[in-house]
Design an enzyme around this catalytic site. Structure first.
Site, PDB file in Angstrom:
ATOM      1  N   GLU A 101       0.813  -1.223   0.000  1.00  0.00           N
ATOM      2  CA  GLU A 101       0.000   0.000   0.000  1.00  0.00           C
ATOM      3  C   GLU A 101       0.850   1.279   0.000  1.00  0.00           C
ATOM      4  O   GLU A 101       0.798   2.082   0.940  1.00  0.00           O
ATOM      5  CB  GLU A 101      -0.968   0.001   1.176  1.00  0.00           C
ATOM      6  CG  GLU A 101      -2.008  -1.090   1.070  1.00  0.00           C
ATOM      7  CD  GLU A 101      -3.128  -0.992   2.105  1.00  0.00           C
ATOM      8  OE1 GLU A 101      -2.935  -0.311   3.132  1.00  0.00           O
ATOM      9  OE2 GLU A 101      -4.188  -1.591   1.874  1.00  0.00           O
ATOM     10  N   GLU A 127      -6.316  -8.291  -0.415  1.00  0.00           N
ATOM     11  CA  GLU A 127      -6.725  -8.361   0.989  1.00  0.00           C
ATOM     12  C   GLU A 127      -8.223  -8.116   1.092  1.00  0.00           C
ATOM     13  O   GLU A 127      -8.784  -7.332   0.312  1.00  0.00           O
ATOM     14  CB  GLU A 127      -6.036  -7.267   1.810  1.00  0.00           C
ATOM     15  CG  GLU A 127      -4.566  -7.419   2.023  1.00  0.00           C
ATOM     16  CD  GLU A 127      -4.012  -6.259   2.859  1.00  0.00           C
ATOM     17  OE1 GLU A 127      -4.779  -5.604   3.584  1.00  0.00           O
ATOM     18  OE2 GLU A 127      -2.805  -6.002   2.766  1.00  0.00           O
TER      19      GLU A 127
HETATM   20  C1  GLA Z   1      -4.250  -2.735   4.908  1.00  0.00           C
HETATM   21  C2  GLA Z   1      -2.842  -3.269   5.119  1.00  0.00           C
HETATM   22  C3  GLA Z   1      -2.790  -4.453   6.028  1.00  0.00           C
HETATM   23  C4  GLA Z   1      -3.713  -4.291   7.215  1.00  0.00           C
HETATM   24  C5  GLA Z   1      -5.108  -4.031   6.712  1.00  0.00           C
HETATM   25  C6  GLA Z   1      -6.123  -3.896   7.819  1.00  0.00           C
HETATM   26  O1  GLA Z   1      -4.894  -3.255   3.834  1.00  0.00           O
HETATM   27  O2  GLA Z   1      -2.209  -3.580   3.906  1.00  0.00           O
HETATM   28  O3  GLA Z   1      -1.455  -4.610   6.455  1.00  0.00           O
HETATM   29  O4  GLA Z   1      -3.272  -3.231   7.995  1.00  0.00           O
HETATM   30  O5  GLA Z   1      -5.105  -2.818   5.995  1.00  0.00           O
HETATM   31  O6  GLA Z   1      -7.410  -3.699   7.325  1.00  0.00           O
END
Ligand code: GLA
Ligand code: ZN
Length: 695
Positions: free
Chosen positions: A163, A320
């Site tokens: 991210e 995710e």
């Molecule tokens: C993001 C991050 C993860 C985690 C999630 C929690 O997507 O990439 O490491 O912190 O949020 O929702």
């Protein structure tokens, strides 16, 4: 060649792994003192039918506890364990968070905020992307990983960092920004002065080194500067990412790379997408809200899936999601039974070749210990969440044949990040109700309700293959978009535009000679003379004659543009109230072989739904499932195709049972049950999804 034959399945994303990917973030590095738990992970992964894990996100400290001291053994063991268990590994480069020694030895890596305060060590995602030292350390680490695991049978692909986001205003970044400006403006300060309209408030620059990034206590009044700064931040982030990609590709040229996006990170992801092989994103919608139906949340989520798919126009990865709840929303509500399967398959319906979770197992401590996971603190398979994940695992197992198929859309919504930056930064309209993204989503939602497939593109993308292009609030016209919109309509396309179209060019300079500028007036057939911003409680309305149906009055809120029809423009509806009563609110203008529609005011979704439904009929824009009688509200049907196979996804986002009635009997096989569809009705339980295949 027939269109059906050109729609081939895409190759597998993970090396030697032609399956739907089911997995998620796995952090054995947080459990190295508990071999019993690692052993139990093996058993539970098998039970839940996970076939892939994402390793090493944020594991830098576990690999290099002190500068130059390496402890890769735990990762070796985990990779071997995964290979033994038949699991693939999506291996992350750990650059998303740094060990403390790195900041201690080189404080230049600590990010500087817009107000020029330097961060302390802590958190994550907060380094300077310019720092030569950080770049060097990341390069070394990435190469070490690639060299060590290049031939490892478990290694499936690279997950570059995590991210990416944010901006750094440190002296190194200021210098890099100035270099970027010098290049953009051909080392000619007057060219920059012209582009930024610096005659205003005595802001003319004499030298590039007078320029600083925007700051709350400094310059924040030059919109061209703000925009260029955001472009630079994307450029510099991409440049950093490209270095990471080079580090691993030098050693593993055949492995694909991705980086995980979020819904919005302030970056222009279209630019980053040029440098990755596969787009992936992290999806965390707030389901089951009190004031919003799940169908609305589903439409918004579908918009983002479609945008990320559109970035490469091929399958993407859901990198995710949560199997149950998150821990950072205002209210962290549990996904109701059924919702995890439905929302996961929704991603697949829009083109994902994976379902992946954050996270495998809830941590014992720190910030994310109450974030949803497949394994809860009880550590067993005897939870509702685990059992639902297991059902999904079984279902996905039967979905292998649709891996690599794609979504093909004949409609597109233009939602452009740079346009978003410009609208957000603009002083004008009404600060609270600009809502550019929401407006794009509402237009999209109208098509989604009709189960019409859409791409979500930015304004640099080709328009030629669409029947319908919708460009809400296209305030900024950058590049040759105006020319391409003109060609699109000239050649027979249907274009829909709205209030706030064609005000400024790419450095935020207003077009002179009336909006929409840059020759778009002659295409759209209106001149927008003024725009009225309404107070939140204010309403106007217009009355529209919807095809064969009786006339209907629609409420108007937030913005009413005052437009004049040009020659040949047909006025479809006029304002009912205020001093512009009787002036056009919706128009239609033939241009070349095509048609341009203009919606001059912000309406409720109800109008957009009626409007696009009629328009789709007029231009024969097919829905994903034309064999159905009217689809009930909150039911969405998506379609994926490849190698002559067609898959239909029927999703019920309602909390009541619904059925879809077919106009005729057709041969469809339910891929979960393996049974042929009987009769002319498809029944869907609350929150149920069914996938059918037709060859
Ligand atoms: C993001 C991050 C993860 C985690 C999630 C929690 O997507 O990439 O490491 O912190 O949020 O929702
Ligand atoms: Zn910096």
């Amino acid at each position: 060649m027939s269109e059906k034959l050109t729609k081939l399945k895409y190759p597998p994303i993970l090396k030697d792994f032609p399956h739907m990917i089911y997995g998620g973030d796995y952090n054995p590095d947080q459990w190295l003192d508990r071999p019993d738990i690692l052993k139990e992970d093996d058993r539970l992964m098998e039970l839940v039918h996970i076939n892939s894990v994402t390793l090493n996100v944020f594991a830098w400290k576990a690999l290099e506890p002190e500068e130059g001291v390496y402890t890769f053994e735990w990762l070796d063991e985990t990779m071997d364990r995964m290979a033994r268990n038949g699991k693939k590994v999506i291996l992350a480069t750990p650059s998303g968070a740094r060990p403390a020694w790195l900041d201690r030895n080189h404080p230049e890596v600590l990010r500087m905020n817009a107000d020029r305060t330097r961060n302390l060590h802590g958190g994550r995602h907060n380094h300077c992307y310019t720092s030569p030292y950080y770049r060097k350390k990341v390069w070394e680490m990435d190469q070490m990983l690639a060299k060590r695991y290049q031939n490892h049978p478990a290694l499936g692909m690279w997950h570059i960092s995590n991210e990416y986001g944010g901006e750094c205003h440190c002296p190194l970044c200021q210098e890099a920004f100035r270099d970027w400006l010098r290049e953009k403006y051909h080392n000619n300060i007057e060219e920059l002065n012209h582009a930024w309209f610096t005659g205003f408030w005595s802001k003319r620059f004499s030298r590039f080194d007078e320029i600083e990034s925007p700051a709350p206590q400094g310059e924040h009044a030059i919109h061209g500067l703000q925009l260029d700064w955001l472009r630079f931040v994307t450029y510099q982030t991409k440049n950093f990412m490209e270095q990471e990609i080079r580090a691993v590709k030098e050693i593993t040229p055949d492995l694909l790379v991705t980086t995980n996006y979020m819904k919005y990170a302030g970056l222009n992801y279209w630019e980053l997408s040029k440098s990755v092989d596969i787009v992936s994103w992290d999806s965390y919608p707030a389901w089951h809200e009190t004031n919003r139906s799940d169908a609305k949340t589903a439409a918004e989520t579908a918009f983002h899936h479609d945008m990320f798919r559109s970035m490469k126009k091929k399958p993407f990865l859901l990198m995710e999601s949560t199997p149950s709840l998150v821990n950072w929303q205002h209210v962290n509500k549990l996904k109701r039974p059924g919702m995890n399967i439905l929302s996961s398959i929704q991603a697949i319906a829009h083109g994902s070749d994976s379902v992946q979770y954050f996270q495998w197992r809830k941590g014992r401590g720190a910030e994310e210990k109450f974030h949803g996971a497949i394994i809860d603190h009880d550590g067993s398979e005897h939870t509702r969440v685990f059992q639902e994940c297991k059902c999904l695992g079984e279902f996905l197992h039967k979905c292998d044949s649709l891996r690599g198929t794609n979504v093909y859309a004949k409609a597109a919504i233009i939602y452009d990040y740079e346009n978003r930056w410009a609208i957000e930064d603009m002083n004008g309209l009404s600060q609270e109700s600009k809502q550019y993204e929401r407006t794009c989503i509402e237009n999209y939602e109208a098509l989604w309700q009709e189960s019409i497939a859409s791409d979500v593109i930015d304004m640099t993308q080709p328009l030629d293959n669409y029947q319908l292009v919708i460009a809400p609030m296209l305030y900024m016209l950058r590049g040759d978009i105006a020319k391409r919109m003109k060609q699109f309509v000239e050649q027979g396309g249907t274009l829909v535009t709205t209030y706030v179209t064609g005000y400024v060019d790419e450095t935020d300079l207003c077009f002179l000679g009336g909006f929409p500028g840059n020759d778009l007036k002659q295409v759209i057939g209106v001149w927008e003379e003024e725009i009225d911003s309404l107070y939140p409680e204010d309403r106007n309305s217009f009355t529209w004659h919807n095809g064969d149906l009786p006339k209907k009055t629609y409420s108007v809120k937030d913005y009413c543009a005052i437009v004049h029809p040009l020659e040949n423009t047909e006025v479809l509806a006029c304002y009912d109230d205020d001093f512009y009563k009787g002036m056009p609110a919706v128009t239609k203008h033939p241009f070349g072989k095509g048609m341009a529609y203009h919606i001059a005011a912000r309406t409720e979704v109800e109008f957009l739904r009626d409007f696009y439904k009629l328009l789709a009929k007029e231009i024969s824009l097919e829905s994903n499932f034309p064999f159905a009688e009217k689809l009930p509200d909150g039911i969405s049907v998506q379609k994926r195709e490849g190698d002559g196979e067609v898959y239909y996804f029927f999703m019920n986002f309602n909390s009541i049972e619904q059925s879809v009635l077919l106009k005729e009997t057709i041969v469809l096989k339910d891929i979960e049950s393996g049974e042929q569809l009987e009769g002319n009705k498809i029944c869907l339980q609350p929150l149920q999804v069914r996938i059918f295949c037709s060859k």
